[in-house]
Structures are given as structure tokens and as C-alpha cells.
Design an enzyme around this catalytic site. Structure first.
Site, PDB file in Angstrom:
ATOM      1  N   HIS A  22      38.955   9.765   4.102  1.00 19.91           N
ATOM      2  CA  HIS A  22      39.035   9.607   2.629  1.00 19.91           C
ATOM      3  C   HIS A  22      40.682   9.830   2.512  1.00 19.91           C
ATOM      4  O   HIS A  22      41.107  10.720   1.659  1.00 19.91           O
ATOM      5  CB  HIS A  22      38.245  10.447   1.730  1.00 19.91           C
ATOM      6  N   HIS A  78      25.935   0.235   2.226  1.00 16.07           N
ATOM      7  CA  HIS A  78      26.774   1.001   1.437  1.00 16.07           C
ATOM      8  C   HIS A  78      28.204   0.258   1.620  1.00 16.07           C
ATOM      9  O   HIS A  78      28.241   0.069   2.822  1.00 16.07           O
ATOM     10  CB  HIS A  78      27.008   2.424   1.591  1.00 16.07           C
ATOM     11  N   GLU A  80      31.429   1.075   1.016  1.00 11.49           N
ATOM     12  CA  GLU A  80      32.699   1.737   1.182  1.00 11.49           C
ATOM     13  C   GLU A  80      33.270   1.110   2.868  1.00 11.49           C
ATOM     14  O   GLU A  80      32.547   0.923   3.626  1.00 11.49           O
ATOM     15  CB  GLU A  80      32.451   3.104   1.396  1.00 11.49           C
ATOM     16  N   ASP A  82      34.618   2.180   5.319  1.00 11.22           N
ATOM     17  CA  ASP A  82      33.956   2.590   6.825  1.00 11.22           C
ATOM     18  C   ASP A  82      33.023   2.453   7.078  1.00 11.22           C
ATOM     19  O   ASP A  82      32.654   2.354   8.452  1.00 11.22           O
ATOM     20  CB  ASP A  82      34.032   4.335   6.622  1.00 11.22           C
ATOM     21  N   HIS A 146      26.428   8.368  -2.129  1.00  6.89           N
ATOM     22  CA  HIS A 146      27.394   9.011  -2.944  1.00  6.89           C
ATOM     23  C   HIS A 146      28.061   7.880  -3.958  1.00  6.89           C
ATOM     24  O   HIS A 146      28.962   8.266  -4.908  1.00  6.89           O
ATOM     25  CB  HIS A 146      28.496  10.109  -2.323  1.00  6.89           C
ATOM     26  N   ASP A 165      25.255   7.369   4.414  1.00  3.47           N
ATOM     27  CA  ASP A 165      26.012   8.608   4.438  1.00  3.47           C
ATOM     28  C   ASP A 165      25.037   9.888   4.434  1.00  3.47           C
ATOM     29  O   ASP A 165      25.315  10.975   4.723  1.00  3.47           O
ATOM     30  CB  ASP A 165      27.005   8.490   3.181  1.00  3.47           C
ATOM     31  N   TYR A 193      29.962  18.388   5.416  1.00  2.00           N
ATOM     32  CA  TYR A 193      29.734  16.949   4.799  1.00  2.00           C
ATOM     33  C   TYR A 193      29.076  17.083   3.466  1.00  2.00           C
ATOM     34  O   TYR A 193      29.720  16.540   2.582  1.00  2.00           O
ATOM     35  CB  TYR A 193      29.106  15.969   5.763  1.00  2.00           C
ATOM     36  N   HIS A 226      27.433   8.223  10.031  1.00  2.00           N
ATOM     37  CA  HIS A 226      28.327   8.954  10.593  1.00  2.00           C
ATOM     38  C   HIS A 226      27.598  10.111  11.478  1.00  2.00           C
ATOM     39  O   HIS A 226      26.516  10.623  11.156  1.00  2.00           O
ATOM     40  CB  HIS A 226      29.145   9.832   9.820  1.00  2.00           C
TER      41      HIS A 226
HETATM   42 FE1  FEO Z   1      30.646   6.569   1.698  1.00  2.00          FE
HETATM   43 FE2  FEO Z   1      30.787   7.022   5.107  1.00  2.00          FE
HETATM   44  O1  FEO Z   1      31.200   6.135   3.128  1.00  2.00           O
END
Ligand code: FEO
Length: 399
Positions: A22, A78, A80, A82, A146, A165, A193, A226
């Protein structure tokens, strides 16, 4: 290909060199992975992608390991970057019209990230399902866990859930599963995390865990986006999330300070002596010399947080200001707080700290302590007394 469970495979990227995430918001001492998966049933499904700096390697791998023409659908849990960052290149390679399954919020975000009106996007809601042969994909929205678009996908028949996530860790190892890595390390990273990313949404985690339990899903494998995959007693991380989300505290106190010379540090050490005298464990940090993400993790676990800052320009040190902002932003709950600091003339910092902790919802103990220039023995005795007060509040039964 790394097999996750029957007909399910991992296609992610291990980002061994990653040391912050981030931007520079979150330290990642043990790097991270971006996990993408395939389900190879009668239909072949790609679930999530990887961060776009690695899209060429990732998409080339999908072509080599699966074959683009064999892919029937994509699930984006998701968007995002990544996880969604390689979607553009992947869609260029897949057959035209390959559908993307995601939440309505995710569709809106995909349209904004990729600006491709030709993509066929199928919005789904909690409980919607798609049959892909032996298995069904069942979708569960995870709004604000999130991001507003977040969801997880359960593979009915395989007992496997792609949780995105949730239940992840910024943890890169040679292993892929929780039973092949160091258990202590995985829990350190899973906790970090949770504390740094999910803590602000803890009440939603509690509700979602209850909802998942009520759905009665038969879960053998939890495959997050992750870190490593929970395969041995996979439900352990769901149980742990339920614990962490419920005003989790571990009985110790964080004492953190920033100062010019040594005066506020001496006050911090005196507070710590007071805690020690009462048998309450503590961790003492010089805020400016400490990794903020690690400090947040410890504060998340702490039963009490005592913050010291000397006064500069009528306010707190810049690292203390950042720390107080993080405490507020992470919505740390159910904790005792107290404040102290040395000063030369105006001396506003301890009150600013205490007010900020109170505003963040901390149970405040004592008055904001101040010591002029260098603390006297009497000042240090008062600091030790504050430590004892904090200890008593921490040891008192919670109502
Ligand atoms: Fe909310 Fe691993 O991105």
C-alpha cells in the site's frame, strides 16, 4: 502447477523483494504473494490475478499451464490492483466474451480501472451460484472486508474457499500451505495483516464470521489471496478471526514515546516501572525509531497504550501525531490509555495526546502528566504511580 485441492491449482506470484505495501503504509518484512487460482472442472475458471508489474509473467503462465482457449470464465473477488492488476492483459488473451463474475461494486470499479465497455461482466450477490461441472461456485459478498467490492468464492464439492484478502498474510515462503511453514511465523503475519488492514472493520468481521458459520459450508481449505493456504485445520483461522474481531487484548501494555533528548524517555521508563511493580507485562518503544506497522500490531493486542510526547511548537512530535492518527484510523477498541511528556514552556502535548486517546474511545486513566525540562525524582514517582494506575485498570475485570 501447485495443486491446492482436487482440480484446483495455484498460479500466483511470489514477490520476494516486497518490503512495503500500500505504498509505504504497511511494512512487509516477510514479503508477500499474490495468489491466483484455477478450478479445472468441466468448465475452467480463473480466480483473481496478480499485481500488474508481474502481469506478463503471470499471464504467460496461465497460457502455458492452462491454455487461454480453455478458460471459460474469470472470477474477480476484489479489484484492488494487487489482485486485479493483470485483468486487462489476461482478458486480451482469453476468448472474446469470456465472462467476469464479481460483485456489483466490483463491476463499477472494473469499469473505472479498465474502461472497456465490451467486457461481459456478470454481477453476483451472496448465495448466487454457478455450476461448472462437478462443482458449484457459490459467491459470498464481503462488503468492506476490506473494500466495498470484496467477496469470497466457495467451491461446493471441493470444500475450498477463495477468501481473497480475508485470512491472508503478507508472507512469502517456499511453502504453499500452513502445514508446510513455521506456524509461529504464519500467525505473526496473519495477526499483523488483521491489525493493520481489517481492524477498522472488526464488527463487520464478527458479523461475517457468524454468517459464514450459519451457511454451514463444509470448508476443508481456505485459499486467500496473500500468503499461504490454510489446509491443516483450516477453520482455525476463522476461529482466530472471531477472537481478534471481538475487542481482542493480550494483557500487556504498550508504552511509547517520542522526545528530543531523554526527559520523556525517562518518564516512559518510570511508567514502565510502575507497570512492572504490579506484575503487568509491557513493551516500551521509541515511536520515531519503531516500524509503525509493527507498533500498530502490538497496540492492537495491548490492553493498554500509554503515549508520551514532549511539546514542540505547541503540539506533539510529528511521529506522535502520526501514531495518534493511526490509533484513530484503526479503531482500536477496549483499551486503557494514558499520556505524559516533558516540556520547556507551553507544554500542550500530554493533554493533546490524552484528548486524542479519549476521542479514539480509550478508557483514560489519570491526568496528562507533565515534567518541566527534566523530570525530578518526584516527577518520576508520579509517572510510576501512573503506571500502577494503568496496571490496575488493565487488571480490573472488563464489564
Ligand atoms: Fe485489498 Fe490484497 O488487496
Amino acid at each position: 502447477m501447485v495443486q491446492v485441492s482436487k482440480n484446483i491449482y495455484w498460479h500466483g506470484y511470489k514477490h520476494w523483494s516486497l518490503r512495503s505495501f500500500h505504498g509505504n503504509e504497511l511494512s512487509t518484512h516477510r514479503a508477500s504473494t499474490y495468489n491466483s487460482y484455477s478450478v479445472q472442472d468441466k468448465k475452467t475458471v480463473i480466480v483473481d490475478t496478480v499485481w500488474d508489474p508481474f502481469k506478463e509473467e503471470y499471464v504467460e503462465g496461465i497460457g502455458r499451464e492452462i491454455g487461454f482457449a480453455n478458460v471459460d470464465m474469470v472470477v474477480i473477488n476484489h479489484i484492488e490492483p494487487d489482485h486485479g492488476g493483470s485483468l486487462g492483459l489476461l482478458m486480451e488473451r482469453l476468448p472474446a466474451g469470456t465472462p467476469i463474475y464479481c460483485t456489483g461494486n466490483c463491476e463499477r470499479a472494473i469499469r473505472r480501472y479498465f474502461y472497456n465497455p465490451d467486457w461481459r461482466i456478470v454481477p453476483v450477490k451472496t448465495g448466487d451460484s454457478v455450476n461448472i461441472g462437478e462443482y458449484d461456485l457459490v459467491f459470498v459478498e464481503m462488503r468492506m472486508l476490506h473494500w466495498p467490492d470484496s467477496m469470497m468464492t466457495y467451491v461446493r464439492g471441493a470444500g475450498t474457499v477463495f477468501s481473497n484478502d480475508a485470512f491472508g498474510q503478507h508472507y512469502c515462503t517456499s511453502g504453499y500451505f500452513n502445514d508446510t511453514v513455521d506456524e509461529c511465523e504464519i500467525y505473526q503475519e496473519a495477526l499483523k495483516y488483521f491489525a493493520n488492514i481489517l481492524a477498522p472493520f472488526a464488527p463487520l468481521v464478527t458479523k461475517k464470521v457468524a454468517e459464514i458459520e450459519a451457511m454451514g459450508l463444509d470448508i476443508d481449505v481456505i485459499a486467500p489471496s496473500h500468503g499461504v493456504i490454510w489446509r491443516k485445520d483450516a477453520m482455525q483461522i476463522i476461529r482466530k478471526y472471531a477472537e481478534w474481531a471481538n475487542e481482542y487484548t493480550d494483557g500487556f501494555v504498550v508504552v511509547t514515546y517520542d522526545c528530543f533528548y531523554r526527559a520523556t524517555m525517562q518518564m516512559a521508563e518510570a511508567v514502565a516501572r510502575g507497570l512492572e511493580g504490579k506484575g503487568v507485562p509491557y513493551k516500551l518503544y521509541h515511536c520515531a525509531a519503531t516500524d509503525m506497522s509493527d507498533l500498530i500490531t502490538d497496540m492492537f493486542c495491548a490492553s493498554g497504550v500509554v503515549v508520551g510526547s514532549s511539546t514542540i511548537n505547541n503540539t506533539v512530535h510529528r511521529t506522535t501525531a502520526a501514531l495518534l492518527d493511526e490509533i484513530k484510523g484503526h479503531k482500536l477498541r477496549g483499551k486503557v490509555g494514558a499520556a505524559f511528556g516533558s516540556y520547556g514552556w507551553s507544554g500542550e502535548a500530554p493533554k493533546i495526546v490524552q484528548d486524542s486517546l479519549r476521542d479514539a474511545g480509550f478508557e483514560i486513566v489519570g491526568e496528562p502528566l507533565r515534567a518541566l525540562f527534566a523530570p525530578s525524582e518526584a516527577d518520576l514517582d508520579i509517572c510510576a504511580a501512573l503506571g500502577r494506575q494503568v496496571a490496575d485498570a488493565v487488571l480490573a475485570p472488563r464489564t
